[in-house]
Design a protein around this motif. Structure first.
Motif, PDB file in Angstrom:
ATOM      1  N   GLY A 155       0.784  -1.224   0.000  1.00  0.00           N
ATOM      2  CA  GLY A 155       0.000   0.000   0.000  1.00  0.00           C
ATOM      3  C   GLY A 155       0.818   1.276   0.000  1.00  0.00           C
ATOM      4  N   VAL A 156       2.127   1.147   0.210  1.00  0.00           N
ATOM      5  CA  VAL A 156       2.931   2.367   0.302  1.00  0.00           C
ATOM      6  C   VAL A 156       2.946   3.123  -1.028  1.00  0.00           C
ATOM      7  N   SER A 157       2.825   2.398  -2.149  1.00  0.00           N
ATOM      8  CA  SER A 157       2.804   3.082  -3.442  1.00  0.00           C
ATOM      9  C   SER A 157       1.539   3.934  -3.577  1.00  0.00           C
TER      10      SER A 157
ATOM     11  N   LEU B  80      -5.735   3.579   9.819  1.00  0.00           N
ATOM     12  CA  LEU B  80      -4.503   4.298   9.504  1.00  0.00           C
ATOM     13  C   LEU B  80      -3.364   3.303   9.395  1.00  0.00           C
ATOM     14  N   ARG B  81      -2.628   3.353   8.275  1.00  0.00           N
ATOM     15  CA  ARG B  81      -1.458   2.496   8.170  1.00  0.00           C
ATOM     16  C   ARG B  81      -0.213   3.315   7.832  1.00  0.00           C
ATOM     17  N   PRO B  82       0.533   3.700   8.866  1.00  0.00           N
ATOM     18  CA  PRO B  82       1.809   4.361   8.598  1.00  0.00           C
ATOM     19  C   PRO B  82       2.886   3.319   8.281  1.00  0.00           C
TER      20      PRO B  82
ATOM     21  N   VAL C 221       7.575   7.285   8.236  1.00  0.00           N
ATOM     22  CA  VAL C 221       7.284   8.238   7.164  1.00  0.00           C
ATOM     23  C   VAL C 221       6.099   9.105   7.576  1.00  0.00           C
ATOM     24  N   PRO C 222       6.223  10.431   7.479  1.00  0.00           N
ATOM     25  CA  PRO C 222       5.128  11.301   7.928  1.00  0.00           C
ATOM     26  C   PRO C 222       3.960  11.303   6.952  1.00  0.00           C
ATOM     27  N   GLY C 223       3.212  10.244   6.986  1.00  0.00           N
ATOM     28  CA  GLY C 223       2.077  10.067   6.088  1.00  0.00           C
ATOM     29  C   GLY C 223       1.579   8.674   6.357  1.00  0.00           C
ATOM     30  N   ALA C 224       0.596   8.239   5.625  1.00  0.00           N
ATOM     31  CA  ALA C 224       0.071   6.908   5.861  1.00  0.00           C
ATOM     32  C   ALA C 224      -0.919   6.586   4.758  1.00  0.00           C
ATOM     33  N   LEU C 225      -1.277   5.326   4.712  1.00  0.00           N
ATOM     34  CA  LEU C 225      -2.395   4.938   3.878  1.00  0.00           C
ATOM     35  C   LEU C 225      -3.602   4.905   4.799  1.00  0.00           C
TER      36      LEU C 225
ATOM     37  N   LYS D   1      -7.462   7.205   1.264  1.00  0.00           N
ATOM     38  CA  LYS D   1      -7.380   8.660   1.366  1.00  0.00           C
ATOM     39  C   LYS D   1      -5.937   9.090   1.484  1.00  0.00           C
ATOM     40  N   ASP D   2      -5.659  10.250   0.935  1.00  0.00           N
ATOM     41  CA  ASP D   2      -4.350  10.820   1.180  1.00  0.00           C
ATOM     42  C   ASP D   2      -4.320  11.282   2.631  1.00  0.00           C
ATOM     43  N   THR D   3      -3.192  11.065   3.297  1.00  0.00           N
ATOM     44  CA  THR D   3      -3.097  11.399   4.710  1.00  0.00           C
ATOM     45  C   THR D   3      -2.073  12.503   4.912  1.00  0.00           C
ATOM     46  N   TRP D   4      -2.543  13.628   5.427  1.00  0.00           N
ATOM     47  CA  TRP D   4      -1.659  14.775   5.602  1.00  0.00           C
ATOM     48  C   TRP D   4      -1.175  14.839   7.048  1.00  0.00           C
ATOM     49  N   VAL D   5       0.123  14.766   7.222  1.00  0.00           N
ATOM     50  CA  VAL D   5       0.689  15.018   8.547  1.00  0.00           C
ATOM     51  C   VAL D   5       1.224  16.445   8.521  1.00  0.00           C
TER      52      VAL D   5
END
Lengths: 324, 474
Positions: free
Chosen positions: B172-174, B430-432, B443-447, B468-472
């Motif tokens: 899912g990181v891609s 949430l999957r960081p 990584v400052p983000g997640a799936l 969803k795009d995840t904004w940190v």
């Protein structure tokens, strides 16, 4: 480069070129039919004969009507050489080696695939004149070549794709000539007639060669066109030109000298290329047009097999070369 | 867009508070959302979908002839996480991975934690993910779990809970990376105004981490994929492309004298580090599943000899077994002598008689899971299931108690999601992603995965979830 990847890139080159040439095949016939005198029956059988898929075609079809032939060559999934099939294979190969493609190249191939995959016969035929559809296929592949030209580094991968493209193109140019051979004139006396002239013109147009030919040769006759499309040193779709380019690619890949060979592929390709280099149109005509073309095609198949053996096949006895 | 009808009573919503007011970190986005016409949003959504298809950002659906490739629906409304909240998460994840790595090293070597009775020996030794061939092995630099994608959820008070540690080949990181690129195009200004931390250097960090595993100056790195029919093939090729690494399949590799080579057009060339995206048991037919066509004969010997680094190391799966999960807080205390920063979801182990009895008695309130199933399969959501299904699972549990755990049904937090031309609340997880190289990096983000069906709690892509795009935020 990984053998498997080289294999996929090579076939990507071949399949894309094949798709484009099938669009050209259909185009040549369309142009021809439009110029036929009234009352003359359109001939679509020559296309099937020239592509070498007669056996497969006959399994499901009895007549060579326009609609069936075009469907068979365009959207028929059971025909491995139809445009839809070859674009699907090209895209499958592109997926396999995506990490080796530029983003733009991949997205364009993918787009072409989705366009074709969603095309129905109705979408092609509802416009009555389906040529704009085939135009689209041609333009899309040309766009891909342009993209590759300006975004891909000239490393091994580039040469494998180009090798595949030129080998395929050499084969298909010869087959386009074969269409003319199978295209029957009403009587032998018609050789050199206006109808014959129309045939040759249509053929030149289908390989985008009409203007160039006119400038270089002027008069349109069988000998001129045959020489142009088989032997010409400058025209990028002539059989000789394609083989020469393919040979150069092989030398770049194996880093060997131009007039020598390091493997079976270079040997076979060099032999065919020099045979053509030292022949002329008389040799072709004396040997029979169809027979000569057939021989070229068979040699191209042998070259393809040699490429397979030398670069792609997983070796049964490893560590025979480049030992660490 | 009119947001006044947005309803999510009784749940923790990522954007809105109980009283209906917007949480401060979402405000710039709320402003934009309010002044954007629903039609415009729909349009943005449409072009996002189109971009995904053009990019070939698809996953394969198994056993589905038609439409084999599907896009993972990307909802254009981002999920936003404020910085303080993130720092807490980050610290908790680092702690957890650190402890789990100690744990794996220990159980394959000294087994102190088993000898001390903190984790029951039979739980480990009977686990199908405990790989006996790994006994006595220490992978390069002592790292086992190089890449982790931990699943977290939030309960109705907004507290984070770890749901699962995915230590095998989390995918899912891609999507996280490509989604950001798409959302950048959709909302360029507000992204900038909000101050969103970039994720785009993940592939560079991944490559650095992989190279760190070899002592060579310029190690050759490859991504090992099962091939184009694998559901995550897109990701494998994407990561290889982004890292400039070789994408290899089992048939490209060969082992000679405990060293691994790639078959190239110029003969055999050595490879030093492999990010493998095939399961442990398919890795080497000599040691594991003899029928595997995907693996490489002899690669495990090469790994044991220290000639090839494998990420993640074989055998890590034993630590993300759902039964071991229940012991992670104890594992953290045992190795690090620290209190766990992130909580576990309370878990009942059916292997323990008294907990089993509780599960059997309260099955209609609980979520029951098989200890080693994934992808939303093999589970029972008690409150949503029929009495027959309850009975079926009661029997399954009684027959094979060790195979099941149960957890209370938590009400996952919700997040505004574009459904047609309105915004509705949907459950989200949430999957960081965590990289363990010369240090541990989150990584400052997640799936963020969203259950698109109203009221559904199942977010897995294979079960109709979206992302969803995840904004940190900085």
């Amino acid at each position: 480069m990984l053998s498997r990847v080289a294999n996929s890139i090579y076939w990507l080159g071949r399949y894309l070129e094949r798709a484009e040439n099938y669009a050209r095949f259909i185009d040549v016939n369309f142009n021809l039919m439009l110029d036929l005198p009234p009352g003359m029956k359109a001939q679509w059988e020559p296309l099937i004969l020239a592509t070498g898929d007669l056996e497969l075609y006959s399994k499901t079809h009895e007549d060579f009507d326009r609609r069936s032939v075009i469907h068979f060559m365009t959207l028929d999934k059971s025909n491995p050489n139809s445009i839809l099939s070859t674009v699907t294979y090209a895209r499958e190969n592109a997926r396999i080696i995506r990490e080796n493609l530029s983003k733009e190249t991949w997205e364009k191939i993918n787009e072409l695939y989705h366009v074709l995959n969603q095309t129905t016969e109705r979408k092609i035929w509802d416009k009555k004149d389906p040529r704009s559809f085939f135009e689209h296929i041609k333009h899309s592949t040309q766009l891909l070549y342009g993209l590759a030209d300006s975004t891909v580094a000239r490393t091994e991968g580039w040469y494998f794709r180009t090798l595949g493209m030129y080998l395929e193109r050499a084969d298909k140019t010869s087959r386009i000539l074969d269409v003319k051979y199978h295209m029957l004139l009403p009587t032998p006396q018609e050789v050199g007639s206006p109808l014959d002239f129309l045939h040759w013109t249509a053929l030149l147009k289908s390989v985008s060669a009409f203007n160039t030919y006119r400038r270089m040769y002027g008069i349109i006759d069988a000998g001129g066109v045959l020489e142009f499309l088989i032997f010409n040193r400058q025209f990028p779709r002539s059989v000789y030109f394609c083989l020469k380019e393919a040979e150069d690619c092989l030398h770049m890949i194996s880093d060997s000298k131009t007039h020598e060979f390091k493997n079976g592929a270079e040997k076979e390709l060099g032999a065919l290329r020099s045979k053509l280099a030292f022949s002329d149109i008389n040799d072709i005509i004396n040997g029979g047009l169809h027979e000569s073309i057939d021989e070229i095609q068979q040699k191209i198949n042998i070259i393809s097999t040699e490429i397979q053996l030398n670069f792609f096949q997983i070796r049964q006895t490893p560590f025979t070369q480049n030992q660490q | 867009m009119d947001l006044s009808n947005y309803q999510c009573t009784g749940l923790y919503d990522e954007m809105f508070q109980e009283d209906g007011s917007c949480r401060p970190h979402y405000r710039p986005f709320e402003k934009l959302l309010i002044k954007t016409h629903p039609k415009k949003l729909k349009q943005l959504q449409f072009s996002a979908n189109k971009t995904q298809l053009a990019m070939g950002m698809t996953f394969n659906v198994y056993h589905n002839e038609e439409g084999l490739e599907k896009i993972l629906h990307l909802d254009i409304i981002p999920r936003i996480i404020p910085n303080t909240e993130w720092l807490q998460l980050e610290a908790g994840l680092k702690q957890r991975i650190n402890a789990l790595n100690h744990f794996i090293q220990d159980i394959y070597n000294d087994q102190n934690i088993l000898n001390d009775g903190i984790v029951p020996r039979d739980l480990i030794e009977n686990s199908k993910d405990f790989l006996k061939p790994c006994m006595g092995v220490t992978p390069p630099k002592g790292i086992w779990c190089h890449i982790t994608g931990t699943d977290l959820i939030r309960d109705k008070n907004g507290e984070y809970f770890v749901l699962e540690d995915n230590l095998r080949c989390p995918s899912g990181v891609s999507y996280m990376l490509e989604s950001r690129e798409i959302i950048k195009k959709a909302f360029p200004n507000v992204l900038n105004k909000s101050g969103v931390m970039p994720v785009s250097n993940y592939p560079a960090r991944l490559l650095e981490m992989l190279q760190h595993l070899s002592d060579k100056e310029k190690p050759v790195v490859g991504v090992l994929t099962p091939g184009i029919y694998n559901s995550a093939y897109y990701e494998h090729s994407y990561l290889a492309l982004q890292m400039g690494a070789e994408l290899v399949t089992g048939e490209d590799l060969i082992v000679k004298d405990k060293k691994v080579y790639m078959q190239t057009t110029k003969g055999f060339e050595p490879i030093d580090v492999i990010y493998r995206r095939i399961d442990d048991t398919f890795l080497d037919p000599l040691v594991f599943n003899p029928d595997s066509m995907l693996g490489v004969t002899g690669i495990f010997e090469a790994f044991k000899a220290g000639n090839i680094a494998l990420a993640n190391a074989p055998g890590t799966g034993v630590a993300d077994d759902k039964a071991v999960y229940a012991y992670v807080p104890d594992i953290i205390k045992y190795y690090l002598n620290e209190e766990p920063i992130l909580k576990n979801v309370p878990t009942y182990l059916c292997r323990r008689p008294e907990e089993r009895q509780y599960v059997l008695d309260h099955i209609e309130e609980l979520v029951v899971k098989e200890t080693n199933a994934a992808g939303g399969y093999g589970m029972l959501i008690g409150p949503k299931a029929t009495p027959e299904e309850h009975e079926k699972f009661r029997k399954l549990i009684t027959d094979n108690p060790s195979n099941y755990i149960a957890q209370p049904t938590l009400s996952l937090s919700t997040v505004p999601t574009l459904i047609e031309d309105t915004v509705e609340c949907r459950h989200v997880d949430l999957r960081p992603y965590i990289l363990y190289g010369d240090q541990i990096d989150v990584v400052p983000g997640a799936l963020s995965r969203v259950a698109l069906k109203k009221g559904s709690l199942v977010v897995n892509s294979s079960q109709g979830g979206g992302s969803k795009d995840t904004w940190v935020l900085y």
